[in-house]
Design a protein around this motif. Structure first.
Motif, mmCIF file in Angstrom:
data_model
loop_
_atom_site.group_PDB
_atom_site.id
_atom_site.type_symbol
_atom_site.label_atom_id
_atom_site.label_comp_id
_atom_site.label_asym_id
_atom_site.label_seq_id
_atom_site.Cartn_x
_atom_site.Cartn_y
_atom_site.Cartn_z
ATOM 1 N N SER A 44 0.829 -1.213 0.000
ATOM 2 C CA SER A 44 0.000 0.000 0.000
ATOM 3 C C SER A 44 0.864 1.265 0.000
ATOM 4 O O SER A 44 0.453 2.301 -0.557
ATOM 5 N N GLU A 45 2.038 1.191 0.604
ATOM 6 C CA GLU A 45 2.918 2.356 0.676
ATOM 7 C C GLU A 45 3.499 2.739 -0.681
ATOM 8 O O GLU A 45 4.065 3.829 -0.827
ATOM 9 N N GLN A 46 3.343 1.867 -1.666
ATOM 10 C CA GLN A 46 3.834 2.161 -3.008
ATOM 11 C C GLN A 46 2.809 2.933 -3.842
ATOM 12 O O GLN A 46 3.071 3.264 -5.000
ATOM 13 N N PHE A 47 1.640 3.219 -3.265
ATOM 14 C CA PHE A 47 0.578 3.913 -3.988
ATOM 15 C C PHE A 47 0.147 5.169 -3.240
ATOM 16 O O PHE A 47 0.003 5.155 -2.019
ATOM 17 N N THR A 48 -0.071 6.222 -3.991
ATOM 18 C CA THR A 48 -0.687 7.420 -3.437
ATOM 19 C C THR A 48 -2.103 7.586 -3.974
ATOM 20 O O THR A 48 -2.888 8.375 -3.438
ATOM 21 N N HIS A 49 -2.414 6.841 -5.025
ATOM 22 C CA HIS A 49 -3.724 6.919 -5.655
ATOM 23 C C HIS A 49 -4.051 5.556 -6.258
ATOM 24 O O HIS A 49 -3.169 4.881 -6.796
ATOM 25 N N ILE A 50 -5.306 5.142 -6.150
ATOM 26 C CA ILE A 50 -5.756 3.899 -6.790
ATOM 27 C C ILE A 50 -7.235 4.066 -7.119
ATOM 28 O O ILE A 50 -7.972 4.724 -6.384
ATOM 29 N N ASP A 51 -7.651 3.513 -8.244
ATOM 30 C CA ASP A 51 -9.057 3.594 -8.638
ATOM 31 C C ASP A 51 -9.779 2.261 -8.474
ATOM 32 O O ASP A 51 -10.890 2.219 -7.960
ATOM 33 N N TRP A 52 -9.142 1.190 -8.932
ATOM 34 C CA TRP A 52 -9.760 -0.130 -8.815
ATOM 35 C C TRP A 52 -8.785 -1.087 -8.152
ATOM 36 O O TRP A 52 -7.586 -1.116 -8.493
ATOM 37 N N ILE A 53 -9.308 -1.901 -7.257
ATOM 38 C CA ILE A 53 -8.583 -3.075 -6.742
ATOM 39 C C ILE A 53 -9.469 -4.279 -7.008
ATOM 40 O O ILE A 53 -10.638 -4.300 -6.612
#
Length: 235
Positions: A62-71
């Protein structure tokens, strides 16, 4: 658009990954694998080696992302080389039960914990979880498969409970559980002999069905359980 596919190395997960690449050519695609990185995969995909039943590894991911739209969580467990789904109580093993919970249930709880703050930054964040119709308590008429049924029923409860919290804290996001049907993958291979004609689906067919459901889902659908056909299933 940024999409993360958990278990992108598996049969359904890989089919969803390839379909997303075709359907959303400008999307940033990420996928996870547990042990062996898939070969001959598109260069545009960023791969992450993660055991999503390990909390520290999910946190690190999770620390590798600052934004996500779909998981889209495609990981699942049904059998190992020592044991398959139980036909009776006499076959129940505490170790096998624990493995089902660890691999079928826990990952979604951990993903929800660490990715909710990231999904909140999306205008239409979505988390779709591959469940199974045998996890429906109301639909259970045959019995058996104790560990798998229980782990999927627990997974469904997590989806429902997360959706209630998101109504307060992550209002633009949607979380749904999806039944893919019996798909021609290694997971279902030992049980395909009993599948009715026309009910064994290719991973590509399943990917198209599930993506269509994810695309049209909105927060009002959050916390619900859908079959590949689009039918809403009972808990």
């Amino acid at each position: 658009m940024k999409i993360l596919i958990i278990g992108g190395h598996g049969g359904i997960g890989n089919a969803i990954l390839l379909l997303c690449q075709q359907r959303y050519p400008s999307a940033e695609l990420h996928a996870t694998y547990r042990q062996t990185r898939p070969q001959s995969q598109p260069d545009e995909v960023t791969w992450h080696q993660v055991d999503v039943s390990d909390e520290s590894q999910v946190h690190k991911l999770s620390e590798q992302f600052t934004h996500i739209d779909w998981i889209i969580n495609c990981v699942g467990f049904l059998h190992n080389k020592h044991q398959g789904p139980e036909k009776s109580l006499a076959s129940v093993s505490s170790d096998f039960f624990s493995e089902n919970i660890r691999r079928n249930t826990l990952p979604t709880l951990l993903l929800s914990k660490y990715f909710t703050p990231i999904l909140k930054r999306s205008e239409a964040g979505k988390m779709a979880i591959l469940s199974a119709k045998v996890g429906s308590i109301k639909d259970n008429r045959l019995g058996g498969w104790y560990s798998y049924r229980a782990s999927k029923a627990a997974l469904n409860m997590i989806v429902k409970t997360v959706s209630i919290e998101w109504q307060r804290t992550c209002r633009k996001a949607t979380i749904i559980a999806l039944h893919p049907g019996t798909t021609d993958t290694a997971l279902s291979k030992p049980f395909q002999a009993n599948v009715p004609t026309g009910k064994l689906f290719t991973p590509g067919d399943v990917a198209r069905d599930l993506i269509a459901i994810i695309e049209r889902s909105t927060p009002e659908h959050s916390g619900r359980f859908y079959s590949y056909s689009g039918e809403e299933l009972p808990w």
